[in-house]
Design a protein around this motif. Sequence first.
Motif, short mmCIF file in Angstrom:
data_model
loop_
_atom_site.label_atom_id
_atom_site.label_comp_id
_atom_site.label_asym_id
_atom_site.label_seq_id
_atom_site.Cartn_x
_atom_site.Cartn_y
_atom_site.Cartn_z
N PRO A 148 10.76 16.54 3.30
CA PRO A 148 10.25 15.22 2.92
C PRO A 148 10.28 14.98 1.41
CG PRO A 148 8.43 16.66 3.51
CD PRO A 148 9.69 17.42 3.81
N SER A 149 10.33 13.71 1.06
CA SER A 149 10.26 13.29 -0.34
C SER A 149 8.86 12.81 -0.65
CB SER A 149 11.26 12.15 -0.59
OG SER A 149 10.82 10.97 0.07
N GLU A 150 8.63 12.42 -1.89
CA GLU A 150 7.31 11.93 -2.27
C GLU A 150 6.96 10.61 -1.61
OE1 GLU A 150 6.67 11.79 -6.44
OE2 GLU A 150 6.80 13.97 -6.70
N VAL A 151 7.95 9.87 -1.13
CA VAL A 151 7.65 8.58 -0.50
C VAL A 151 7.49 8.70 1.02
CG1 VAL A 151 8.83 7.32 -2.33
CG2 VAL A 151 10.08 7.87 -0.23
N HIS A 152 7.59 9.92 1.55
CA HIS A 152 7.28 10.12 2.96
C HIS A 152 5.77 10.18 3.17
CE1 HIS A 152 11.56 11.18 3.52
NE2 HIS A 152 11.34 10.82 4.77
N ARG A 153 5.35 9.96 4.40
CA ARG A 153 3.94 10.05 4.76
C ARG A 153 3.67 11.45 5.30
NH1 ARG A 153 3.46 4.15 7.84
NH2 ARG A 153 4.22 2.89 6.05
N TRP A 154 3.11 12.27 4.45
CA TRP A 154 2.94 13.69 4.76
C TRP A 154 1.88 13.93 5.82
CZ3 TRP A 154 5.23 17.93 1.76
CH2 TRP A 154 6.21 17.48 0.87
N SER A 155 1.09 12.93 6.16
CA SER A 155 0.09 13.06 7.21
C SER A 155 0.68 12.92 8.60
CB SER A 155 -1.01 12.02 7.02
OG SER A 155 -0.46 10.71 6.99
N TYR A 156 1.94 12.50 8.70
CA TYR A 156 2.57 12.29 10.00
C TYR A 156 3.17 13.60 10.51
CZ TYR A 156 2.10 7.20 9.81
OH TYR A 156 1.59 5.92 9.78
N ALA A 157 3.09 13.80 11.80
CA ALA A 157 3.45 15.11 12.38
C ALA A 157 4.90 15.48 12.12
CB ALA A 157 3.17 15.10 13.89
N ILE A 181 0.85 -1.19 0.00
CA ILE A 181 0.00 0.00 0.00
C ILE A 181 0.89 1.24 0.00
CG2 ILE A 181 -1.82 1.23 1.23
CD1 ILE A 181 -2.53 -1.49 2.53
N PRO A 182 0.83 2.07 -1.03
CA PRO A 182 1.75 3.21 -1.15
C PRO A 182 1.49 4.29 -0.11
CG PRO A 182 0.10 3.28 -2.88
CD PRO A 182 -0.10 1.98 -2.18
N PRO A 183 2.49 5.13 0.15
CA PRO A 183 2.33 6.19 1.15
C PRO A 183 1.15 7.11 0.85
CG PRO A 183 4.63 5.98 0.53
CD PRO A 183 3.86 5.09 -0.39
N ALA A 184 0.87 7.38 -0.43
CA ALA A 184 -0.23 8.28 -0.77
C ALA A 184 -1.57 7.75 -0.26
CB ALA A 184 -0.30 8.50 -2.28
N GLU A 185 -1.73 6.43 -0.28
CA GLU A 185 -2.97 5.84 0.23
C GLU A 185 -3.04 5.92 1.75
OE1 GLU A 185 -5.47 1.63 -0.11
OE2 GLU A 185 -3.93 2.12 -1.60
N VAL A 186 -1.90 5.73 2.41
CA VAL A 186 -1.84 5.90 3.86
C VAL A 186 -2.21 7.34 4.22
CG1 VAL A 186 -0.34 5.86 5.88
CG2 VAL A 186 -0.11 4.09 4.13
N ASP A 187 -1.67 8.29 3.48
CA ASP A 187 -1.96 9.71 3.74
C ASP A 187 -3.43 10.05 3.52
OD1 ASP A 187 0.57 10.50 4.53
OD2 ASP A 187 1.21 11.07 2.52
N ALA A 188 -4.04 9.42 2.53
CA ALA A 188 -5.42 9.76 2.18
C ALA A 188 -6.43 9.20 3.18
CB ALA A 188 -5.74 9.25 0.77
N LEU A 189 -6.13 8.03 3.75
CA LEU A 189 -7.11 7.36 4.60
C LEU A 189 -6.73 7.31 6.07
CD1 LEU A 189 -7.89 4.29 2.29
CD2 LEU A 189 -9.21 6.41 2.53
N GLY A 190 -5.47 7.52 6.40
CA GLY A 190 -4.99 7.35 7.77
C GLY A 190 -4.47 5.94 7.95
N ILE A 191 -3.48 5.77 8.84
CA ILE A 191 -2.77 4.50 8.95
C ILE A 191 -3.66 3.39 9.48
CG2 ILE A 191 -1.83 5.10 11.22
CD1 ILE A 191 -0.16 2.95 8.46
N HIS A 192 -4.53 3.68 10.44
CA HIS A 192 -5.34 2.60 11.01
C HIS A 192 -6.34 2.07 9.98
CE1 HIS A 192 -7.23 0.13 14.04
NE2 HIS A 192 -8.41 0.63 13.72
N VAL A 193 -7.04 2.96 9.30
CA VAL A 193 -8.00 2.54 8.28
C VAL A 193 -7.27 1.77 7.17
CG1 VAL A 193 -9.59 3.36 6.49
CG2 VAL A 193 -9.61 4.40 8.76
#
Length: 254
Positions: free
Chosen positions: A186-195, A80-92
Amino acid sequence: MPWGLLSALERRGLGPVAGVDEAGRGACAGPLVVAACVLRPGDAARLPELTDSKLLTPLARDRVYDRVLARALDYSIVVIPPAEVDALGIHVTNIEGMRRAVAGLRTCPGYVLTDGFRVPGLPAPSLAVIKGDRAVACVAAASVLAKVTRDRIMADLHGADPRYGFDVHKGYSTVEHGAALTEHGPSEVHRWSYANVATAAAAHGRRPPHRVMLSAAALGQLDPPVDAPADGVSQNEGSAAGYRSSSRGGARIP
């Protein structure tokens, strides 16, 4: 590695039993990888090194990975790519990834064992096992498949952009990774939703490259700050630095 629970379920006609685990939940860069694995109940002697992937050396993990692929009745690996983690949140994302990994098995399991927490919406009865990656062989096997797959992806990402040292820390929040984030942003592969990533992005004047569900902590790092609209609030957990949002709120940033 305990095989008792797997064998007991099989004897009661509840097999095949699938174990499910993930790698990368706590990282602030790179994908989340989720694996499901179905082992042969009598294979303990043929998998003597099998245990929680975190307890194995890299060389031992590679050996167990190859052995599991050769011996497993079935397995499925979801990246699951970082963009999907960012869009939905890590738990979801984690819950959905576990559903997808089980759905990716060629045969529907009779029972599913997950590591640590319940996963609703699975196609079979399931049980959450505390420290399942150490307590149940098929969960340990899934943890090895997920971990080795993700580590190899992070090594490839390091080859493409060596500034962050992904080959060493694999995207987790270490002192060295934090220093690289501070220096380069950050780079494009970082999770931008993280503090911690949002903090580095704000310091470099950067906005997320994709849709992001920011945690409550990350919201305050943007300049100008972003308020969470009533219809945009959703669940997201904290950063890889250990933050947990007390409000469990967030806002979508296009």
